[in-house]
Design an enzyme around this catalytic site. Sequence first.
Site, PDB file in Angstrom:
ATOM      1  N   SER A  67      -9.147  83.362  15.701  1.00 49.84           N
ATOM      2  CA  SER A  67      -9.000  84.478  14.784  1.00 49.84           C
ATOM      3  C   SER A  67      -9.665  85.736  15.317  1.00 49.84           C
ATOM      4  CB  SER A  67      -9.442  84.185  13.360  1.00 49.84           C
ATOM      5  OG  SER A  67      -8.846  85.160  12.518  1.00 49.84           O
ATOM      6  N   HIS A  72     -18.196  97.511  13.240  1.00 45.22           N
ATOM      7  CA  HIS A  72     -18.170  98.965  13.096  1.00 45.22           C
ATOM      8  C   HIS A  72     -19.629  99.386  12.926  1.00 45.22           C
ATOM      9  CE1 HIS A  72     -13.871  98.561  12.306  1.00 45.22           C
ATOM     10  NE2 HIS A  72     -14.192  97.607  11.464  1.00 45.22           N
ATOM     11  N   CYS A  87     -10.572  80.223  12.219  1.00 46.81           N
ATOM     12  CA  CYS A  87      -9.738  79.277  11.483  1.00 46.81           C
ATOM     13  C   CYS A  87     -10.090  77.845  11.895  1.00 46.81           C
ATOM     14  CB  CYS A  87      -8.260  79.565  11.708  1.00 46.81           C
ATOM     15  SG  CYS A  87      -7.687  79.218  13.376  1.00 46.81           S
TER      16      CYS A  87
END
Length: 120
Positions: A67, A72, A87
Amino acid sequence: MTIQANPLGLHQLLTLHVEDHKKLIQVEEFVGFTETLLKKYNLEKVGIASHVFDNKSYTVSFCLMESHICIHTWPENKNLALDIYLCNYSQDNTEKVRQLAQEYIAFFGAKILKQVEIDR
């Protein structure tokens, strides 16, 4: 066949406060640390996208076979947002998500402002 408790995987969202603002502007250091974690936890990178803004804050997204890991940074506020999702297609990666979160918290020397776990 065993049915897992969270068959799609675990998604962890973190908002962290980081006193050492250099960690929030040194994208190469974050990328290198993440590459090390990918090897340590046997995760397969599919691709990476990144951008450094004028104030040297950065956004990086690692697309993984399992995944993704995205960050940020906001050096002006000494904060970051981190998104880790693995996942459980071929194996239960639940504990890997939690361990990765702890590794990043330690790497940044961060204080947790918000931590949310979502079973997918």
